[in-house]
Motif scaffolding. Structure first.
Motif, mmCIF file in Angstrom:
data_model
loop_
_atom_site.group_PDB
_atom_site.id
_atom_site.type_symbol
_atom_site.label_atom_id
_atom_site.label_comp_id
_atom_site.label_asym_id
_atom_site.label_seq_id
_atom_site.Cartn_x
_atom_site.Cartn_y
_atom_site.Cartn_z
ATOM 1 N N SER A 25 0.795 -1.229 0.000
ATOM 2 C CA SER A 25 0.000 0.000 0.000
ATOM 3 C C SER A 25 0.828 1.279 0.000
ATOM 4 N N TYR A 152 -4.615 2.077 -2.729
ATOM 5 C CA TYR A 152 -5.640 1.224 -2.133
ATOM 6 C C TYR A 152 -6.665 0.870 -3.202
ATOM 7 N N THR A 153 -7.538 -0.068 -2.884
ATOM 8 C CA THR A 153 -8.589 -0.448 -3.824
ATOM 9 C C THR A 153 -9.941 -0.002 -3.283
ATOM 10 N N GLU A 154 -10.814 0.356 -4.202
ATOM 11 C CA GLU A 154 -12.183 0.746 -3.870
ATOM 12 C C GLU A 154 -13.098 -0.030 -4.804
ATOM 13 N N GLY A 155 -13.630 -1.141 -4.289
ATOM 14 C CA GLY A 155 -14.345 -2.060 -5.157
ATOM 15 C C GLY A 155 -13.357 -2.714 -6.102
ATOM 16 N N GLU A 157 -11.785 -0.899 -8.381
ATOM 17 C CA GLU A 157 -10.906 0.157 -8.861
ATOM 18 C C GLU A 157 -9.711 0.358 -7.930
ATOM 19 N N ARG A 159 -6.958 3.000 -6.442
ATOM 20 C CA ARG A 159 -6.828 4.424 -6.175
ATOM 21 C C ARG A 159 -5.454 4.698 -5.564
#
Length: 309
Positions: A25, A152-155, A157, A159
Motif C-alpha cells: 500500500s 488502495y482499492t475501492e471495489g 478500482e 486508487r
C-alpha cells in the motif's frame, strides 16, 4: 485511436515499496531513472538493452516493456505497431527497487506518447493498467505520481493519493533515502511465496497502527519515523531468501535506525537519518562487504517523464 508519433522517450523512476508496515500500500519514488526510447517501425520487434539486465532480459515480444506497450494499445483500441526499443537501465533488476514497476509504467507511457490523443490514458487509467499487470499498486503508484504515495482499492478500482512529506527542522526534506544493495537478486514471486496467508490479529493491529503513524511522521513529525517503520508481517518471514539483509535490518534498528526491506528485497532502505558510520556497520554484519553497494538516492518529486520527438 490513431498512432500520431513515431518516436518517444520515457524516463521511469525506481521505487521502494512497503516502507516497513505498509505492505502492498505504501511506496516512494526514487530519483534513479531508466531511459526507454521507442521507434515505431513496420518490421519485427527489436529490443536493445544497455546497463542493468543486459544479456539477461528478453529482447523480443516477451520483454515486459513491449508486452505492456502492446496491452495498453489494445486497451485503448489502437493498432499494434512494429517496435524498435532501446533501453538504458540503471535500476537494478530483482532488487526490490521497482524495476518491474518502472518497465510497466514505462511501457504504458510509451503507448500514451505515440497516441494522437494522449488523454485517452490519463494517470488514473495508467494506475489501473499498471496495477493489473504488476498485481499490486504500491510500487506503480509512486512510479506514476512521484513522491510518497498511498495506494488502495475501492471495489474493483485502484486508487492512489500522494502523501505530504514535510521538511525537517533544519529545512531539509524528511526523506533522505539511502539504499544498501547486495550483488544478488531475489524474485518477487519467490519472496511473496514465503508469506503465510494467515495473519495474527495482534500483528495486523501493529502494522495498521504503524502504517497510520508513518503517514503522520512523513507529514508532521519526523521524530516518529523509527517507530512508524516497524513491521511484523512480511520482512522476517522472508529471511530464508535474504538472511543477511534481514539481519542487517535488525542490527540497524537495534541502534535506532529506521531501516526496512525495500519492496520484496534484498535491498535495504533507510528513508532518513542513516548513521555516518553506516559502511562500518554493514561490513561487520554481512559476509562480503565488497558485494554490497551503498548509495544516496533523493526522493523523486516527479514520477514518469515523457519526452516527445
Amino acid at each position: 485511436m490513431r498512432i500520431a508519433r513515431e518516436r518517444v522517450t520515457v524516463q521511469p523512476c525506481a521505487t521502494s515499496a512497503n516502507l516497513g508496515p505498509g505492505f502492498d500500500s505504501l511506496g516512494i519514488a526514487l530519483d534513479l531513472r531508466d531511459r526507454y526510447t521507442l521507434e515505431v517501425t513496420t518490421g519485427a520487434t527489436e529490443v536493445v538493452i544497455n546497463g542493468e539486465g543486459a544479456g539477461e532480459l528478453p529482447v523480443d515480444d516477451t520483454n515486459l516493456i513491449v508486452r505492456t506497450l502492446r496491452e495498453t494499445l489494445e486497451w485503448v483500441g489502437a493498432p499494434q505497431i512494429g517496435v524498435r526499443l532501446t533501453c538504458t537501465n540503471v535500476i537494478p533488476q530483482e532488487a526490490g527497487l521497482g524495476s518491474s514497476a518502472a518497465a510497466i509504467v514505462g511501457g504504458i507511457a510509451l503507448a500514451r506518447g505515440i497516441l494522437q490523443d494522449p488523454n485517452a490514458i490519463d494517470d488514473q487509467a495508467m494506475l489501473e493498467i499498471a496495477a493489473s499487470i504488476e498485481g499490486h499498486p504500491d510500487s506503480v503508484a509512486p512510479a506514476i505520481y512521484g513522491g510518497a504515495c498511498l495506494a488502495y482499492t475501492e471495489g474493483e478500482e485502484v486508487r492512489a493519493v500522494r502523501l505530504r512529506v514535510a521538511n525537517a527542522a533544519d529545512g531539509r526534506p524528511v526523506l533522505r533515502p539511502l539504499i544498501i544493495s547486495p550483488n544478488r537478486t531475489l524474485s518477487t514471486i519467490a519472496a511473496r511465496a514465503s508469506l503465510s496467508p494467515d495473519v495474527r490479529r495482534r500483528d495486523a493491529t501493529h502494522n495498521i497502527a504503524r502504517a497510520a503513524l508513518l503517514v503522520h511522521a512523513l507529514a508532521e513529525d519526523p521524530s516518529r519515523l523509527f517507530a512508524a517503520t516497524a513491521d511484523r508481517l512480511h520482512q522476517d518471514p522472508r529471511r530464508e531468501h535474504m538472511p543477511q539483509s534481514v539481519s542487517l535490518v535488525h542490527v540497524l534498528r537495534s541502534q535506532g535506525v529506521p531501516a526496512v526491506i525495500s519492496g520484496a528485497g534484498p535491498t535495504i532502505l533507510i528513508p532518513a537519518d542513516a548513521p555516518g558510520d553506516i559502511a562500518r556497520i554493514v561490513s561487520e554484519v554481512v559476509e562480503d562487504p565488497d558485494d554490497w553497494r551503498l548509495a544516496r538516492v533523493p526522493l523523486a518529486q516527479e514520477g514518469i517523464r515523457t519526452v516527445l520527438s
